[in-house]
Design an enzyme around this catalytic site. Structure first.
Site, short mmCIF file in Angstrom:
data_model
loop_
_atom_site.label_atom_id
_atom_site.label_comp_id
_atom_site.label_asym_id
_atom_site.label_seq_id
_atom_site.Cartn_x
_atom_site.Cartn_y
_atom_site.Cartn_z
N HIS A 124 19.74 12.57 28.76
CA HIS A 124 19.07 13.80 28.35
C HIS A 124 20.05 14.50 27.42
CE1 HIS A 124 16.99 17.80 29.57
NE2 HIS A 124 17.84 18.07 28.58
N ASN A 149 12.35 21.09 28.84
CA ASN A 149 13.65 20.80 28.23
C ASN A 149 13.70 19.30 27.92
OD1 ASN A 149 14.31 23.45 28.87
ND2 ASN A 149 15.49 22.90 30.68
N ASP A 164 8.03 12.43 31.27
CA ASP A 164 8.95 13.41 31.86
C ASP A 164 8.19 14.30 32.85
OD1 ASP A 164 11.31 14.73 32.42
OD2 ASP A 164 11.23 16.02 30.64
#
Length: 446
Positions: free
Chosen positions: A179, A284, A311
């Protein structure tokens, strides 16, 4: 013997669509042919005429919240949502509670899933600033990979020690998934907006706080480190046009040491949608501009981006209704990802063959998953029938995620998943999930 014959399907596999039949016996595909006759009287026959038959989608990045955060979701509830959406295999991330950063905690998650999952499963081993010894014990044949958070997110597993990062990258042959957001940039941007707005920062600033610069600084460092060490790197949920310059389509996927993923929300929404969706599309990395979305699509279609994922990261509505600075990032997507891509197909943006490549074939190749992701004889019978002309609207009453909401709520999709098979068992049929926990632990050809 469990025997199922799917007739007259538009079979989508390895860049080709052809009409034919598929025979399933027990958990395997035993025959794929233009015409197959039932070999026994107790064989279930499904006429799929006019509908697509695709391999079950493989979602390489989900957060199912178990253990420790089960008020948001759990393996049972979210895997039900997954199979309802045509996702038959998931790879779950380590930022549960406790974080999966020891072999013991990681194995406990596998034990939970063994009794609860409707879909096939694997779990990533989490890296921290100080658990290299545990990371290096990870079995490449039974664990999907190593996950490193280079930006903080739910669970606060940020790895920011550069010496540690280089040691991890240079010490393992396993796939390292990252990430990428630069923490210093995010902190600086957050302070700037708090100085301007106080505690009442608007969600419309999210893509400016978790900015293009924050993403590029981090992802470019990860790519440089992978090139320096020879590590096998996979970058999750890319969100900016600028980052696309880091990736290549000059070599076949099988030869790539650095691969890339994009998520449904970055292909669907833009920062203009914050005005109506608010924190429901707070992720995010952040959903960014229309130009970012445009270039992400271009990179997906020209093969700089290799995988489409979700995600999937559910939070309760109560949590999402908090002010922007307090509201968590993430949302539920597994139930609507495949139909969202079929919607994009019907809009002329992508072929069905390319959807299958990015959601089924490529995740199987990148993670080297054994006998999944394709419609081939001898492979596990993870199969999905899609009717591209059967509209339905997303409503609270047909949402399977435990959190009970969706960023797609109120949207009418033109395509519907009608059947989902996991290891040869029909686990989903037209808004009904059967109570069959058919999921198996993934194995990897490494």
């Amino acid at each position: 013997m469990n025997s199922v014959l799917i007739k007259n399907a538009r079979i989508v596999n390895e860049g080709v669509i052809f009409e034919g039949d598929v025979l399933i016996e027990d958990d395997l595909i035993v025959e794929v042919s233009e015409s197959i006759s039932a070999k026994s009287s107790n064989c279930m026959i499904i006429d799929a005429e006019g509908n697509y038959l695709i391999p079950g989608a493989i979602d390489d990045q989900v957060h199912f919240r178990e253990p420790g955060l089960t008020h948001k979701g759990d393996i049972k509830s979210e895997s039900r949502a997954a199979v309802a959406g045509g996702i038959t295999t998931f790879i779950e991330q380590p930022n549960t509670v406790p974080n999966a950063v020891t072999q013991e905690i990681l194995e406990e998650k596998y034990q939970l899933a063994a009794n609860r999952s409707y879909a096939n499963y694997s779990f990533m081993m989490g890296a921290t600033n100080d658990n290299l010894e545990e990371v290096l014990k990870t079995d490449p044949k039974t664990v999907a990979g190593i996950k490193i958070f280079l930006g903080s997110s739910t669970g606060n597993m940020l790895v920011d020690n550069e010496a540690t990062l280089e040691k991890i990258f240079s010490s393992t042959d396993m796939l390292i998934a990252v990430h990428c957001e630069d923490e210093a940039t995010i902190r600086e941007n957050t302070a700037k907006y708090i100085a301007e707005y106080g505690d009442d920062v608007p969600v419309t600033a999210h893509h400016l706080i978790r900015s293009e610069e924050a993403c590029y600084i981090s992802s470019s460092k990860a790519v440089a480190l992978a090139k320096k060490t020879g590590a096998r790197l996979h970058i999750f949920h890319l969100s900016t046009a600028k980052e696309m310059d880091l990736f290549t389509n000059k070599i076949p996927l099988e030869q790539k040491k650095i691969t890339a993923e994009v998520c449904i929300h970055h292909l669907w929404f833009t920062n203009d949608d914050y005005a109506t969706k608010g924190n429901l599309i707070k992720w995010n990395p952040a959903v960014k501009t229309a130009n970012d979305r445009k270039v992400l699509w271009e990179a997906l279609l020209d093969d700089r981006i290799d995988v489409i994922a979700t995600d999937h990261a559910p939070h309760t509505l109560e949590e999402k209704k908090q002010p922007y600075l307090k509201a968590p990032s993430g949302g539920p997507l597994v139930q609507h990802a495949v139909v969202a891509m079929f919607e994009s197909h019907l809009q002329g943006k992508i072929s069905v063959e390319k959807i299958v490549e990015k959601m089924c074939h490529n995740p199987a190749k990148i993670f080297k998953i054994e006998k999944r992701g394709f419609i081939k004889e001898g492979y596990f019978a993870d199969l999905v029938i899609v009717n591209s002309g059967l509209p339905w609207s997303v409503k609270k009453e047909n949402i399977f995620a435990k959190c009970g909401w969706s960023p797609f709520e109120g949207f009418t999709f033109k395509s519907r998943i009608t059947h989902t098979f996991v290891n040869g068992k029909l686990v989903y049929n037209l808004f009904k999930v059967k109570d069959i926990r058919a999921g198996k632990r993934l194995s990897f050809d490494r």
